[in-house]
Design a protein around this motif. Structure first.
Motif, PDB file in Angstrom:
ATOM      1  N   ARG A  95     -14.598 -15.749  22.999  1.00  0.00           N
ATOM      2  CA  ARG A  95     -14.066 -16.950  23.179  1.00  0.00           C
ATOM      3  C   ARG A  95     -13.795 -17.287  24.665  1.00  0.00           C
ATOM      4  O   ARG A  95     -13.815 -18.428  25.271  1.00  0.00           O
ATOM      5  N   GLN A  99     -15.254 -20.358  26.540  1.00  0.00           N
ATOM      6  CA  GLN A  99     -14.425 -21.303  27.216  1.00  0.00           C
ATOM      7  C   GLN A  99     -14.370 -21.447  28.698  1.00  0.00           C
ATOM      8  O   GLN A  99     -14.594 -22.776  28.954  1.00  0.00           O
ATOM      9  N   VAL A 127     -15.431 -19.258  16.811  1.00  0.00           N
ATOM     10  CA  VAL A 127     -15.709 -19.567  18.213  1.00  0.00           C
ATOM     11  C   VAL A 127     -17.015 -20.293  18.137  1.00  0.00           C
ATOM     12  O   VAL A 127     -16.880 -21.499  19.028  1.00  0.00           O
ATOM     13  N   THR A 130     -15.996 -23.863  17.012  1.00  0.00           N
ATOM     14  CA  THR A 130     -14.973 -24.625  17.948  1.00  0.00           C
ATOM     15  C   THR A 130     -15.733 -25.124  18.725  1.00  0.00           C
ATOM     16  O   THR A 130     -15.424 -26.122  19.612  1.00  0.00           O
TER      17      THR A 130
END
Length: 446
Positions: A95, A99, A127, A130
Motif C-alpha cells: 500500500r 500510494q 489495495v 483502492t
C-alpha cells in the motif's frame, strides 16, 4: 510531544542502550522516531539496524517511510520495494509503495505494478481496488471485488469492500446484499454494521438504518463515523436529534487567528506559512483513501514538526480553539459530553487544491473536533459556493439525496471548527489559482 510519546521514546532508547548490538532494538527505536515525525532519526536508526544484521521487511518499511518523510523519494521507493521482496504478500508495504508511486506520478499502472506480481490475498485485493477507485476506475474496482467474492463468498472483508464499491457505483441492491452477507458472516463486526447502515440509507430504508445506527453508537459512542450515520438517518426520518447534534450554531465557529509574534501583520505571516507549505506539496496527485480530489496532501504530522512558522501557527490557533470550547456550554451531544477542560492535537496536515479540485464529503472517524484553516485562496471563492466549505451533505448515497445544511465562505487566516462527525466537503472551483489550507483533528485533553 505528549507524556506518552516521551515515555515511548525513552523506552526505545533504553532498549538500544541495554542491547547495543541488537538490530531489533534499533528497529524499535526507528519505528517510534518515525511515528513522532523525526524522519532523520528514524532513517539513521534503520541504517544502524541494517548494519547490525537486521534485514526484516518491517525494517525496510520503516526505512522507506523515513526516506519519504525526508523527501528522498527514489530511495523511499527502493526501500519499500525491498520490503516487498523480503515478503511478497506484505500488504502494508504494497500500500505504501502504491500510494507513493500514485502520488508521484498519477499513473495507475505504475502504482499497481508490484501488486500485479503479488499473491491475491484479501489485503492485497483491498489495495488493488483502492488504487483503481482513486484513479477513477470505480467500475473496474467493483468488478475486481465481485470476482473475488465469487471465489471466496465466505470472506466478510471482501464482502465489505464489495458493498462499498457497489454503493459508489449506485447499485443499492448489490450494496445491501454484500453488506448483509458481511454482517451475517461477522455479526460482531462494527465495520459490517456500518456497511449495513450505509446500504439501508442508500436503499431508502431510513427507519431501519436509524435503529441499527443507534445500536452502533451505543456500542461505540466515540466513533464519529457511526454518529454521522445515525445523524443522517435521523435527518431522513425527521428525528429532532439531528437538529440538536448537527444544526446547533454553537457547534460550528469561524474566527480569524491573531497575528503571531515576530510578524508585522497577518498577511506577512500567511505568506511565510504558504511558502513553507508549498515546499511540502511535492506530489502530483492526492493520497489513497482521502477526501482530496485534484490536489495534494502533505504526509507528515505538521503539529509535530519543529519549524518556526508551523510552531507559530499552532500557538496562534489556541485562542480561537479555547474560545470555541468555552462557548459550547452544557449539552448531551458527543462534543459537549467529552469536554475535559482542554484539548490536544491528533494529527495535522495541509491540502493544496488545484482548479477544479474539491474535497468529497466525509467525516473523521477518530476525531472529536475537526477544522479548516485557510492560508491562501483563489479569487474564485468570491463567487458562492466556489471553493466554500459545505457542511452536512452526506458522503454516502441516500434516498432521497440530501444537500448541505450550510456553506461557509473561506477567508485567509480564518479557522473553522466543527464536530468530527459532521459531514463536510469543499465545493469545486474554477480559475487558475490554487487553494491552500491546513487541517487538524482535536481530541479532549488526556
Amino acid at each position: 510531544m505528549t507524556t506518552a510519546d516521551h515515555e515511548r521514546l525513552a523506552r526505545a532508547r533504553a532498549g538500544v542502550a541495554a542491547r547495543p548490538v541488537s538490530a531489533v532494538a534499533e528497529h524499535n527505536l526507528a519505528s517510534v522516531l518515525g511515528d513522532l515525525g523525526d524522519f532523520a532519526g528514524a532513517e539513521a536508526a534503520t541504517a544502524r539496524a541494517l548494519a547490525k544484521g537486521g534485514d526484516a521487511a518491517e525494517t525496510w518499511l520503516v526505512r522507506g517511510r523515513a526516506l519519504q518523510g525526508l523527501a528522498r523519494l527514489d530511495e523511499a521507493e527502493a526501500a519499500l520495494a525491498t520490503a516487498i521482496a523480503r515478503r511478497p504478500d506484505y500488504a502494508v508495504a504494497h500500500r505504501d509503495l502504491a500510494q507513493l508511486r500514485w502520488m508521484r506520478t498519477a499513473d495507475m499502472r505504475h502504482a499497481l505494478a508490484a501488486i500485479a506480481a503479488a499473491p491475491a490475498t484479501t489485503d492485497l485485493i483491498r489495495v488493488h481496488a483502492t488504487v483503481l477507485t482513486e484513479a477513477g476506475e470505480g467500475a473496474a474496482a467493483a468488478a475486481l471485488l465481485t470476482r473475488a467474492v465469487a471465489a471466496r463468498p465466505g470472506d466478510p472483508d471482501l464482502r465489505l469492500m464489495a458493498a462499498a464499491a457497489c454503493g459508489r457505483q449506485g447499485d443499492a441492491p448489490a450494496q445491501l446484499a454484500h453488506a448483509t452477507a458481511a454482517l451475517s458472516l461477522a455479526p460482531g463486526s462494527t465495520g459490517a454494521a456500518k456497511a449495513a447502515v450505509e446500504a439501508l440509507l442508500h436503499a431508502g430504508r431510513a427507519g431501519e438504518a436509524a435503529a441499527l445506527a443507534e445500536r452502533l453508537i451505543a456500542a461505540i459512542p466515540d466513533d464519529q463515523g457511526a454518529i454521522a450515520l445515525a445523524c443522517t438517518a435521523w435527518r431522513l426520518t425527521g428525528d429532532p436529534r439531528h437538529a440538536a447534534w448537527c444544526e446547533d450554531p454553537a457547534l460550528v465557529s469561524a474566527a480569524t487567528i491573531p497575528t503571531p509574534p515576530g510578524w508585522p501583520d497577518l498577511p506577512a505571516f500567511l505568506a511565510d506559512l504558504a511558502a513553507d507549505l508549498a515546499a511540502r506539496h511535492r506530489w502530483r496527485t492526492h493520497p489513497l483513501e482521502q477526501s482530496v480530489r485534484h490536489g495534494s496532501q502533505t504526509q507528515e504530522d505538521l503539529a509535530r514538526l519543529d519549524v518556526p512558522v508551523l510552531r507559530a501557527l499552532f500557538a496562534a490557533l489556541d485562542a480561537p480553539i479555547a474560545a470555541h470550547l468555552g462557548a459550547l456550554g452544557a449539552g448531551d451531544d458527543p462534543v459537549r459530553r467529552r469536554l475535559s477542560g482542554g484539548y490536544r492535537f491528533a494529527g495535522a496536515w495541509s491540502v493544496r487544491l488545484t482548479p477544479g479540485g474539491f474535497h468529497s464529503d466525509h467525516v473523521h472517524p477518530r476525531g472529536w473536533l475537526s477544522s479548516a484553516f485557510y492560508v491562501d485562496l483563489p479569487d474564485a471563492v468570491a463567487q458562492e459556493p466556489a471553493g466554500w466549505l459545505a457542511l452536512g451533505r452526506p458522503g454516502v448515497p441516500t434516498r432521497p439525496a440530501l444537500g448541505p445544511l450550510r456553506h461557509i465562505r473561506p477567508r485567509p487566516g480564518q479557522l473553522v471548527l466543527f464536530p468530527s462527525w459532521l459531514w463536510h466537503g469543499t465545493e469545486p472551483f474554477a480559475g487558475d489559482a490554487t487553494r491552500l489550507t491546513v487541517a487538524f483533528d482535536l481530541l479532549p485533553a488526556e
